[in-house]
Design a protein around this motif. Structure first.
Motif, PDB file in Angstrom:
ATOM      1  N   THR A 128       0.824  -1.312  -0.298  1.00 58.64           N
ATOM      2  CA  THR A 128       0.164   0.092  -0.246  1.00 58.64           C
ATOM      3  C   THR A 128       1.387   1.625   0.055  1.00 58.64           C
ATOM      4  OG1 THR A 128      -0.379  -0.634   2.620  1.00 58.64           O
ATOM      5  CG2 THR A 128      -2.164  -1.183   1.075  1.00 58.64           C
ATOM      6  N   PRO A 140       0.431   4.305  -6.329  1.00 64.20           N
ATOM      7  CA  PRO A 140       0.571   3.271  -5.592  1.00 64.20           C
ATOM      8  C   PRO A 140       1.677   2.621  -6.201  1.00 64.20           C
ATOM      9  CG  PRO A 140      -1.705   3.855  -5.900  1.00 64.20           C
ATOM     10  CD  PRO A 140      -0.804   4.478  -7.104  1.00 64.20           C
ATOM     11  N   SER A 156       2.421  -0.185  -6.361  1.00 61.79           N
ATOM     12  CA  SER A 156       2.884  -1.880  -7.005  1.00 61.79           C
ATOM     13  C   SER A 156       1.387  -1.411  -7.831  1.00 61.79           C
ATOM     14  CB  SER A 156       2.600  -2.638  -5.833  1.00 61.79           C
ATOM     15  OG  SER A 156       1.893  -2.323  -4.815  1.00 61.79           O
ATOM     16  N   SER A 157       1.186  -0.341  -8.345  1.00 61.48           N
ATOM     17  CA  SER A 157      -0.089  -0.270  -9.351  1.00 61.48           C
ATOM     18  C   SER A 157       0.059  -1.148  -9.883  1.00 61.48           C
ATOM     19  CB  SER A 157      -0.234   1.437  -9.317  1.00 61.48           C
ATOM     20  OG  SER A 157      -0.748   1.127 -10.689  1.00 61.48           O
ATOM     21  N   PRO A 158      -0.825  -1.789 -10.823  1.00 62.53           N
ATOM     22  CA  PRO A 158       0.694  -2.338 -12.312  1.00 62.53           C
ATOM     23  C   PRO A 158      -0.108  -1.089 -13.797  1.00 62.53           C
ATOM     24  CG  PRO A 158      -1.947  -3.158 -11.220  1.00 62.53           C
ATOM     25  CD  PRO A 158      -1.572  -2.532 -11.050  1.00 62.53           C
ATOM     26  N   SER A 159      -0.285   0.072 -13.132  1.00 55.93           N
ATOM     27  CA  SER A 159       0.075   0.279 -14.480  1.00 55.93           C
ATOM     28  C   SER A 159       1.401   1.477 -14.519  1.00 55.93           C
ATOM     29  CB  SER A 159      -1.466   1.766 -14.302  1.00 55.93           C
ATOM     30  OG  SER A 159      -2.756   1.174 -13.789  1.00 55.93           O
TER      31      SER A 159
END
Lengths: 115, 206
Positions: free
Chosen positions: A56, A75, A77-80
């Motif tokens: 987070t 974030p 860890s955002s995949p974007s």
């Protein structure tokens, strides 16, 4: 390991970015999906805050766009997020640079840190 | 109704396949012990009684210690009966979370909500209050307003929503999606929030 970090480790897909700190100028390559197509948009600015733990964790990037301050929270860890590149290392004396919000022009600059 | 007893660990968020950030709750569910098997022959209905959570023998009644001894375990903190559980289990068997839930299931979570103490009607019953600080209002912004008529009926009806103790009650949240199950650590990840504090007992059932 406590249960929450165990879950985060199992669930999140690890992505390695170069380590940056508050005060650094970065370029975030952000994947934008429009219907079927996706393209990469760059967001360049100063990191003014890194907060959170584990999956987070987020960081805030501030830039001045057409003389209007724009902040964006990403974030970690955002995949974007496709990639993060460090443009400049900044020399700052605190970890949260909210004082930049009250400054404009030359006063809103961050000194460069020699690495 | 298949179910399991667990303990709320806390919340986190994950990214789903569509790239959306989803808030979710981590629950340590089970392993539970079957402490009683009820069947049509013995009790006129089918049920499994599950127990979870260790406690000391000196803080349990003699009767309960004996009841748990029959299943071959020490005293437990939580004992819940699940009717018509379709798992073939005998007395003393353990039930683990992966036997009850698989990824993608919908479940309901039952817990005791956090106590809020004595609260006014705005928080407790979602009244709107006065919404106006001017136009002659003085210290009435969160007041309930009228609670009834005058000389007829000359009383306040039962069940009138007023200020009082809030929270701390049994709350069920239905239709929580099971995102992941981790049988190696007896953990389950459900989408959304679950009533109660961290460490609070949670009953998960389908």
């Amino acid at each position: 390991m406590d249960a929450i970090s165990f879950v985060q480790e199992q669930v999140s897909k690890k992505k390695e970015f170069p380590k940056f700190r508050a005060g650094d100028t970065v370029v975030v390559d952000y994947i934008i999906t429009e219907g079927e197509k996706s393209r990469i948009q760059q967001f360049r600015g100063d990191v003014i805050q890194i907060k959170g733990e584990g999956s987070t964790k987020t960081f805030t990037v501030r830039k001045i766009s057409n003389s209007i301050g724009v902040e964006r929270i990403f974030p970690m860890s955002s995949p974007s997020i496709d990639n993060v590149t460090i443009v400049k290392n900044g020399k700052v004396r605190r970890s949260r640079l909210f004082y930049l919000r009250d400054r404009v022009g030359k006063k809103a600059r961050i000194k460069e840190r020699r690495v | 109704m298949n179910g399991i007893i667990g303990k709320k660990v806390g919340m986190t968020s994950i990214f789903d396949d569509a790239g959306r950030n989803v808030a979710c709750t981590v629950i340590e569910a089970g392993p539970c012990v079957v402490t009683q098997v009820k069947t049509d022959d013995t009790d006129q209905y089918n049920a499994l009684q599950l127990a979870y959570g260790e406690k000391k023998e000196k803080s349990s009644s003699r009767q309960l210690v004996g009841h748990f001894k029959a299943a071959g375990v020490g005293p437990k903190t939580d004992v819940i009966e699940f009717r018509d559980m379709n798992l073939a289990k005998a007395l003393g068997d353990t039930v683990t979370v992966d036997e009850v839930f698989v990824e993608g299931d919908l479940c309901a979570a039952v817990g005791t909500s956090k106590g809020k103490g004595f609260q006014g009607v705005v928080k407790r019953h979602n009244f709107k209050g006065v919404n106006d600080a001017t136009h002659g209002q003085h210290n009435r912004q969160r007041a309930p307003g009228s609670i009834g008529a005058a000389s007829y009926p000359a009383r306040v009806f039962k069940g009138m929503r007023m200020a009082g103790r809030d929270g701390g009650g049994r709350v069920t949240v239905k239709n929580l999606r099971v995102l992941r199950v981790f049988p190696e650590r007896n953990l389950i990840l459900v989408k959304g929030a679950v009533p109660g504090p961290k460490g609070g007992t949670v009953i998960l059932h389908k």
